[in-house]
Design a protein around this motif. Structure first.
Motif, PDB file in Angstrom:
ATOM      1  N   GLU A 280      11.219   1.581   2.777  1.00  0.00           N
ATOM      2  CA  GLU A 280      10.021   1.268   1.990  1.00  0.00           C
ATOM      3  C   GLU A 280       9.874  -0.223   1.716  1.00  0.00           C
ATOM      4  O   GLU A 280       8.796  -0.787   1.857  1.00  0.00           O
ATOM      5  CB  GLU A 280      10.008   2.054   0.683  1.00  0.00           C
TER       6      GLU A 280
ATOM      7  N   GLY B 288       1.348   7.240   5.593  1.00  0.00           N
ATOM      8  CA  GLY B 288       1.969   6.545   4.484  1.00  0.00           C
ATOM      9  C   GLY B 288       2.560   7.421   3.398  1.00  0.00           C
ATOM     10  O   GLY B 288       3.150   6.911   2.455  1.00  0.00           O
ATOM     11  N   SER B 289       2.403   8.729   3.508  1.00  0.00           N
ATOM     12  CA  SER B 289       3.012   9.633   2.526  1.00  0.00           C
ATOM     13  C   SER B 289       3.667  10.795   3.253  1.00  0.00           C
ATOM     14  O   SER B 289       3.418  11.027   4.432  1.00  0.00           O
ATOM     15  CB  SER B 289       1.953  10.161   1.548  1.00  0.00           C
TER      16      SER B 289
ATOM     17  N   SER C 195       1.781   4.136  -1.068  1.00  0.00           N
ATOM     18  CA  SER C 195       1.642   3.815   0.343  1.00  0.00           C
ATOM     19  C   SER C 195       0.413   4.444   0.986  1.00  0.00           C
ATOM     20  O   SER C 195      -0.285   3.801   1.762  1.00  0.00           O
ATOM     21  CB  SER C 195       2.911   4.256   1.064  1.00  0.00           C
TER      22      SER C 195
ATOM     23  N   GLY D 109       6.957  -1.002   3.993  1.00  0.00           N
ATOM     24  CA  GLY D 109       5.819  -0.750   3.116  1.00  0.00           C
ATOM     25  C   GLY D 109       5.527   0.725   2.960  1.00  0.00           C
ATOM     26  O   GLY D 109       4.641   1.115   2.218  1.00  0.00           O
ATOM     27  N   HIS D 110       6.284   1.563   3.664  1.00  0.00           N
ATOM     28  CA  HIS D 110       6.140   3.020   3.588  1.00  0.00           C
ATOM     29  C   HIS D 110       7.532   3.635   3.484  1.00  0.00           C
ATOM     30  O   HIS D 110       8.456   3.177   4.143  1.00  0.00           O
ATOM     31  CB  HIS D 110       5.451   3.592   4.833  1.00  0.00           C
TER      32      HIS D 110
ATOM     33  N   LYS E 228      -2.660   2.399   0.466  1.00  0.00           N
ATOM     34  CA  LYS E 228      -2.789   1.242   1.364  1.00  0.00           C
ATOM     35  C   LYS E 228      -3.369   1.678   2.703  1.00  0.00           C
ATOM     36  O   LYS E 228      -4.229   1.011   3.275  1.00  0.00           O
ATOM     37  CB  LYS E 228      -1.426   0.576   1.599  1.00  0.00           C
TER      38      LYS E 228
END
Length: 156
Positions: free
Chosen positions: A88, A126-127, A2, A92-93, A5
């Motif tokens: 997720e 994203g992390s 993620s 997407g995360h 991205k």
């Protein structure tokens, strides 16, 4: 992954170098504030909800909580957060790194007015060990937000 991205997204915008990664987790507001050395209120937490069949993200200040009556007035339904397992796949995360950048198609993002009291805020990237410092104007620009809403309890 993620964060990759999000890194690619910000590379296109020319600000990839503003992403900060930490050796320790920044997955909660308290951990992120500690990693960044800032007040918890300046962490721009991204909360994820299911509104009917839509996925909705609400970016809010780290020191506020959702006000259920305000939320229901805004969205016409009771607040139902996405489960850990849903996040997720639908956004997407993963939980701990959910942010309003480089999200899946169809995800709607709103900004809560609790953020407007700051010049800059720190959303995740994203992390569970990343963040970026953005002005409110940059947050608006990069989050592809639909609008400002007021769905949180008042902050002190």
């Amino acid at each position: 992954m993620s964060i990759e991205k999000v890194r690619a997204f910000f590379r296109e915008k020319g600000i990839e170098d503003k992403i900060r990664e930490f050796e320790l987790s920044s997955a909660t507001v308290a951990l992120a504030a500690k990693a960044l050395g800032c007040e918890e209120c300046r962490i721009a937490k991204t909360l994820s909800f299911k509104v009917n069949e839509k996925v909705v993200l609400i970016v809010a200040a780290g020191d506020v909580k959702i006000d259920n009556p305000k939320y229901k007035a805004q969205f016409g339904t009771k607040a139902k957060m996405l489960s850990f397992d849903e996040a997720e796949a639908l956004i997407g995360h993963a939980v701990g790194g959910v942010c309003p950048f480089a999200v899946n198609n169809g995800v709607e993002t709103y900004l809560d007015v609790s953020l407007k009291r700051f010049t800059t805020v720190f959303p995740a990237c994203g992390s569970a060990n990343s963040a970026i410092e953005l002005t409110i104007n940059e947050l608006e620009q990069y989050s592809n937000y639909i609008g400002w809403i007021d769905v949180c309890k008042p902050y002190e």
